[in-house]
Motif scaffolding. Structure first.
Motif, PDB file in Angstrom:
ATOM      1  N   GLU A 120       0.849  -1.196   0.000  1.00 47.19           N
ATOM      2  CA  GLU A 120       0.000   0.000   0.000  1.00 47.19           C
ATOM      3  C   GLU A 120       0.881   1.241   0.000  1.00 47.19           C
ATOM      4  O   GLU A 120       1.814   1.346   0.801  1.00 47.19           O
ATOM      5  CB  GLU A 120      -0.892   0.021   1.244  1.00 47.19           C
TER       6      GLU A 120
ATOM      7  N   ASN B 154       2.890   2.739   2.847  1.00 47.46           N
ATOM      8  CA  ASN B 154       2.072   2.738   4.070  1.00 47.46           C
ATOM      9  C   ASN B 154       2.278   1.430   4.808  1.00 47.46           C
ATOM     10  O   ASN B 154       2.761   1.421   5.936  1.00 47.46           O
ATOM     11  CB  ASN B 154       0.598   2.950   3.712  1.00 47.46           C
ATOM     12  N   GLU B 155       1.921   0.341   4.174  1.00 53.31           N
ATOM     13  CA  GLU B 155       2.125  -0.956   4.836  1.00 53.31           C
ATOM     14  C   GLU B 155       2.164  -2.050   3.792  1.00 53.31           C
ATOM     15  O   GLU B 155       1.818  -1.839   2.634  1.00 53.31           O
ATOM     16  CB  GLU B 155       1.035  -1.225   5.887  1.00 53.31           C
TER      17      GLU B 155
HETATM   18 MG    MG Z   1      -3.947  -0.529   5.060  1.00 53.71          MG
END
Ligand code: MG
Ligand code: ATP
Length: 384
Positions: A258, A269-270
């Motif tokens: 992400e 993000n992750e």
């Molecule tokens: Mg997420």
């Protein structure tokens, strides 16, 4: 065609494959594997599970159950996961007995935001300014607000997150999350959210799917638009970064990455150590789906062509769409020739629970999006 590393024998059908977790991501893995002639066993503690219902075997046991893990390892030539909170110790236990991908170590990194951000930083990937919070001594470590406090473990769909407008709010926010280890992260002004599904085989070959542009509602993925409406340079940067990431981690399997776009720049993000909700579109719009790719990476087969055959928009359907226990009027979606509907077979519709999705294919992402939003409205799902 990339050769399979000499030390990794390809696993061919009709071998047995195992999957930890019985949700919808596992269900699509089961379908992809069975289409290719493999037999599949699912380990999931729930008697009724979307994946267990379609597998040849369902071991209804806890993820820590050693006897069940041993049985899975005896039965299956390779085991993967669809659920990121599977204890890494269970994967390690399996790995001593059968082929496992992704590895326990990679899953352990992805399931702990502190380890995840540290690994991303160590490999030079841009992340939002953050500080790990494991005690009050850490409160002064991030000076940029507004921020978001996220639990290091077991967060999903925006759960385990609290807004922290200013430094003075941090103590209360940490209290509200139960004083567990957390990451305090600066809230960025997001231009867009993107994701890239990437796969890497045991021989080091990697392939990244088209970039998805994701919209969330109440912290849950709502709509994915593919290809993302961003310029070619940013598209290539995102896909290249995803491939570099799996290489850096020595990752084998399918990984969801992400991204945030802030002032034209990408931030990770992750990462999710499995297929990703935003990659459902690959079922209909790509030569190879992310689930077929998961089978290929796990089995040490050459990866499939990730090419996007058509623009697409995917809409998640949550339990909120059920009114008084009644399902939404599916005929609205089924009547649309450009749409494909997927129900996960979950008996109970709860608010926020992912029950189904549909994908619309059309000549441009805008057209697919506009048809998808119209269908969503006809299902009675309102705007945010
Ligand atoms: Mg997420
Ligand atoms: N630093 C940030 N700045 C701005 N928005 C953020 C930030 N972190 C998270 N968000 C928003 O919250 C959403 C959920 O955050 P995140 O992906 O960290 O949580 P999650 O619970 O693991 O979600 P999921 O598992 O559904 O992807 C993001 O997609 C984004 O919309």
């Amino acid at each position: 065609m990339a050769a399979v590393a000499p030390n990794v024998q390809p696993i061919l059908p009709p071998a047995w494959l195992g999957v930890l977790g019985g949700g919808q991501l596992g269900r699509f893995f089961v379908i992809a594997a069975r289409n290719m002639g493999y037999r599949v066993a699912v380990l999931d503690p729930h008697r009724d599970s979307p994946a267990g219902a379609l597998a040849e075997r369902h071991l209804a046991a806890e993820y820590e159950d050693r006897a069940a893990l041993d049985e899975l390892a005896r039965l299956c030539q390779a085991v993967t996961t669809e659920f990121e909170n599977v204890p890494a110790a269970s994967l390690a236990h399996l790995a001593a007995r059968t082929r496992v991908a992704p590895s326990a170590q990679c899953v352990a990194v992805a399931q702990d935001r502190i380890a995840e951000k540290a690994a991303l930083l160590a490999h030079g990937f841009p992340v939002a300014p953050y500080a790990p919070i494991t005690g009050e001594q850490d409160f002064g470590r991030l000076r940029e607000f507004p921020a978001i406090l996220k639990t290091a473990r077991l967060g999903y769909d925006g759960k385990g997150q609290v807004d922290v407008a200013r430094a003075a709010d941090l103590a209360g926010a940490w209290q509200a999350l139960g004083r567990v280890p957390c990451v305090l992260e600066r809230r960025l002004a997001l231009e867009r959210e993107l994701s890239v599904i990437v796969a890497r085989g045991p021989d080091g070959e990697s392939r990244a799917f088209a970039v998805a542009e994701n919209r969330h509602r109440h912290g849950i993925l709502d709509v994915s638009i593919v290809p993302a409406r961003i310029d070619a340079a940013l598209t290539e940067r995102a896909r290249e970064m995803a491939r570099r990431l799996v290489g850096a981690l020595g990752y084998v399997g399918v990984l969801g990455v992400e991204f945030f776009v802030v002032a034209g720049e990408l931030y990770v993000n992750e990462i999710a150590p499995r297929p990703h909700n935003s990659g459902h579109y690959t079922l209909d719009a790509c030569v190879t789906s992310q689930y077929a790719q998961q089978v290929r990476a796990l089995c040490g087969l050459p990866l499939g062509d990730e090419r996007l055959l058509s623009p697409a928009t995917m809409v998640n359907v949550l339990g909120d769409a059920w009114r008084g226990g009644e399902p939404p009027p599916w005929q609205a979606v089924l009547a649309e020739p450009r749409a494909k509907l997927y129900l996960y077979g979950k008996a109970e519709a709860r608010p926020g629970r992912k029950m189904a999705h549909f994908t619309v294919l059309d000549a441009s992402p805008e057209r697919a999006l506009s048809v998808a939003l119209e269908l969503r409205a006809r299902l009675g799902i309102g705007e945010a």
